[in-house]
Scaffold this motif. Structure first.
Motif, mmCIF file in Angstrom:
data_model
loop_
_atom_site.group_PDB
_atom_site.id
_atom_site.type_symbol
_atom_site.label_atom_id
_atom_site.label_comp_id
_atom_site.label_asym_id
_atom_site.label_seq_id
_atom_site.Cartn_x
_atom_site.Cartn_y
_atom_site.Cartn_z
ATOM 1 N N PRO A 240 3.105 22.439 -17.443
ATOM 2 C CA PRO A 240 4.334 21.715 -17.790
ATOM 3 C C PRO A 240 4.077 20.559 -18.758
ATOM 4 O O PRO A 240 3.040 19.908 -18.707
ATOM 5 N N GLN A 241 5.018 20.363 -19.617
ATOM 6 C CA GLN A 241 5.055 19.268 -20.583
ATOM 7 C C GLN A 241 3.695 18.993 -21.226
ATOM 8 O O GLN A 241 3.132 17.904 -21.094
ATOM 9 N N ARG A 242 3.212 19.967 -21.944
ATOM 10 C CA ARG A 242 1.930 19.814 -22.646
ATOM 11 C C ARG A 242 1.948 18.640 -23.604
ATOM 12 O O ARG A 242 0.917 18.025 -23.845
ATOM 13 N N TRP A 243 3.085 18.344 -24.145
ATOM 14 C CA TRP A 243 3.192 17.258 -25.107
ATOM 15 C C TRP A 243 3.562 15.936 -24.445
ATOM 16 O O TRP A 243 3.749 14.937 -25.131
ATOM 17 N N GLY A 244 3.714 15.941 -23.131
ATOM 18 C CA GLY A 244 4.019 14.712 -22.401
ATOM 19 C C GLY A 244 5.237 13.993 -22.948
ATOM 20 O O GLY A 244 6.293 14.576 -23.120
ATOM 21 N N ASN A 245 5.059 12.700 -23.236
ATOM 22 C CA ASN A 245 6.172 11.893 -23.743
ATOM 23 C C ASN A 245 6.655 12.357 -25.110
ATOM 24 O O ASN A 245 7.787 12.082 -25.489
ATOM 25 N N GLY A 246 5.797 13.049 -25.840
ATOM 26 C CA GLY A 246 6.201 13.559 -27.152
ATOM 27 C C GLY A 246 7.395 14.481 -27.049
ATOM 28 O O GLY A 246 8.319 14.414 -27.865
ATOM 29 N N GLU B 273 9.645 14.449 -24.672
ATOM 30 C CA GLU B 273 10.810 13.640 -24.295
ATOM 31 C C GLU B 273 11.389 12.931 -25.513
ATOM 32 O O GLU B 273 12.605 12.891 -25.695
ATOM 33 N N ILE B 274 10.527 12.377 -26.349
ATOM 34 C CA ILE B 274 10.983 11.682 -27.557
ATOM 35 C C ILE B 274 11.677 12.653 -28.499
ATOM 36 O O ILE B 274 12.763 12.371 -29.017
ATOM 37 N N LEU B 275 11.061 13.816 -28.726
ATOM 38 C CA LEU B 275 11.684 14.826 -29.587
ATOM 39 C C LEU B 275 13.016 15.297 -29.010
ATOM 40 O O LEU B 275 13.969 15.545 -29.754
ATOM 41 N N GLY B 276 13.081 15.432 -27.683
ATOM 42 C CA GLY B 276 14.334 15.815 -27.040
ATOM 43 C C GLY B 276 15.436 14.806 -27.313
ATOM 44 O O GLY B 276 16.593 15.170 -27.538
ATOM 45 N N ARG B 277 15.076 13.534 -27.313
ATOM 46 C CA ARG B 277 16.067 12.489 -27.612
ATOM 47 C C ARG B 277 16.535 12.576 -29.068
ATOM 48 O O ARG B 277 17.721 12.374 -29.346
ATOM 49 N N VAL B 278 15.610 12.844 -29.976
ATOM 50 C CA VAL B 278 15.977 12.960 -31.395
ATOM 51 C C VAL B 278 16.989 14.092 -31.585
ATOM 52 O O VAL B 278 17.875 14.000 -32.429
ATOM 53 N N GLY B 279 16.884 15.142 -30.781
ATOM 54 C CA GLY B 279 17.804 16.267 -30.880
ATOM 55 C C GLY B 279 19.039 16.151 -30.010
ATOM 56 O O GLY B 279 19.891 17.036 -30.002
ATOM 57 N N ARG C 46 12.226 21.686 -26.354
ATOM 58 C CA ARG C 46 13.162 22.244 -25.360
ATOM 59 C C ARG C 46 12.457 23.255 -24.478
ATOM 60 O O ARG C 46 12.752 23.389 -23.298
ATOM 61 N N ILE C 47 11.525 24.003 -25.073
ATOM 62 C CA ILE C 47 10.735 24.969 -24.304
ATOM 63 C C ILE C 47 9.714 24.231 -23.454
ATOM 64 O O ILE C 47 9.545 24.517 -22.267
ATOM 65 N N ASP C 48 9.037 23.254 -24.048
ATOM 66 C CA ASP C 48 8.000 22.487 -23.365
ATOM 67 C C ASP C 48 8.559 21.749 -22.155
ATOM 68 O O ASP C 48 7.895 21.644 -21.125
ATOM 69 N N GLN C 49 9.790 21.270 -22.252
ATOM 70 C CA GLN C 49 10.413 20.561 -21.129
ATOM 71 C C GLN C 49 11.121 21.509 -20.162
ATOM 72 O O GLN C 49 11.738 21.055 -19.213
ATOM 73 N N ARG C 50 11.027 22.804 -20.429
ATOM 74 C CA ARG C 50 11.614 23.834 -19.582
ATOM 75 C C ARG C 50 13.138 23.731 -19.494
ATOM 76 O O ARG C 50 13.750 24.095 -18.504
ATOM 77 N N ASP C 51 13.742 23.232 -20.571
ATOM 78 C CA ASP C 51 15.199 23.184 -20.634
ATOM 79 C C ASP C 51 15.773 24.470 -21.215
ATOM 80 O O ASP C 51 16.937 24.786 -20.970
ATOM 81 N N HIS C 52 14.951 25.190 -22.007
ATOM 82 C CA HIS C 52 15.427 26.407 -22.662
ATOM 83 C C HIS C 52 14.330 27.454 -22.727
ATOM 84 O O HIS C 52 13.150 27.136 -22.691
ATOM 85 N N ASP C 53 14.785 28.695 -22.848
ATOM 86 C CA ASP C 53 13.892 29.812 -23.111
ATOM 87 C C ASP C 53 13.695 29.941 -24.614
ATOM 88 O O ASP C 53 14.475 29.407 -25.418
ATOM 89 N N LEU C 54 12.656 30.681 -24.994
ATOM 90 C CA LEU C 54 12.370 30.927 -26.403
ATOM 91 C C LEU C 54 13.572 31.564 -27.098
ATOM 92 O O LEU C 54 13.929 31.183 -28.218
#
Length: 172
Positions: free
Chosen positions: A36-42, A44-50, A153-161
Motif C-alpha cells: 500500500p501507498q508506495r509513494w507515501g505522502n507523495g 496524498e499530495i498528488l491526490g490533492r492536486v487532482g 489514485r491507484i496507489d491510494q487504492r481509490d481506483h482501479d487501472l
C-alpha cells in the motif's frame, strides 16, 4: 472530423478499460493491497492536486487574474478551461451514476462509483486545454502531472487501472 476522432478515442479507451477490468485490475488490486501507498505522502499530495476542491479555486483564480489584467488571451484560455472542466465533470458524474462500479477500497463513497476516475479525467482535461492553447512544450509537464495524479489514485487504492485509463481518455 473532430467528433469522429473523439468517439474513436473514447471507444478505444472503453474497449481497453473492459479488457483491463477482465484480469489486470484484479492483479493491480492485489499488488496495491500487498504494497500500500508506495509513494507515501507523495500520493496524498498528488491526490490533492487532482481534487476538485483544489482545482476549481485554482481555475477561478486564473480566471480572476485574466479579468483583472484585462488579458484577452488569458481570458479566452480560462473560459475554455472552465468550460472543458465543467463538461468533463458532468460527463464523469453521468458515467459514474450509470456504471456504478466498485473501488479497490471502501474508504471513499462506500467503495462505489469508481468508474471513471474524476481526478484522472479532470487533470487530463486541463492538460488538453493547455496543449490546445500553448502547444506541446507547455502541455508535456501538464500531461506528466496528470499521469502522476492518475497513478496516485491507484496507489491510494481509490481506483482501479481501468478507471484511470478511461478517465484519462475522457478528459483528453
Amino acid at each position: 472530423n473532430c467528433r469522429g476522432y473523439n468517439a474513436a478515442i473514447l471507444g478505444g479507451a472503453l474497449a481497453a478499460a473492459i479488457a483491463i477490468r477482465q484480469d489486470l485490475d484484479g492483479k493491480v488490486r492485489d499488488n496495491t493491497a500487498r504494497h500500500p501507498q508506495r509513494w507515501g505522502n507523495g500520493s496524498e499530495i498528488l491526490g490533492r492536486v487532482g481534487d476538485p476542491r483544489y482545482q476549481i479555486p485554482a481555475l477561478l483564480a486564473i480566471y480572476g487574474v485574466s479579468v483583472r489584467r484585462e488579458d484577452e488571451q488569458l481570458h479566452d484560455f480560462t473560459t475554455t478551461l472552465i468550460s472543458a472542466y465543467t463538461i468533463n465533470g458532468l460527463s464523469v458524474l453521468a458515467v459514474k451514476g450509470i456504471a456504478n462500479t466498485g473501488r479497490p477500497s471502501d474508504t471513499w463513497n462506500g467503495g462505489q462509483y469508481g468508474f471513471p476516475s474524476f481526478h484522472s479525467s479532470s487533470s487530463f482535461a486541463i492538460a488538453s486545454v493547455v496543449d490546445e492553447y500553448y502547444g506541446y512544450k507547455a502541455s508535456l509537464p501538464a500531461y506528466a502531472l496528470a499521469g502522476l495524479i492518475s497513478w496516485s489514485r491507484i496507489d491510494q487504492r481509490d481506483h482501479d487501472l481501468s478507471d484511470v485509463v478511461f478517465g484519462a481518455a475522457l478528459g483528453y
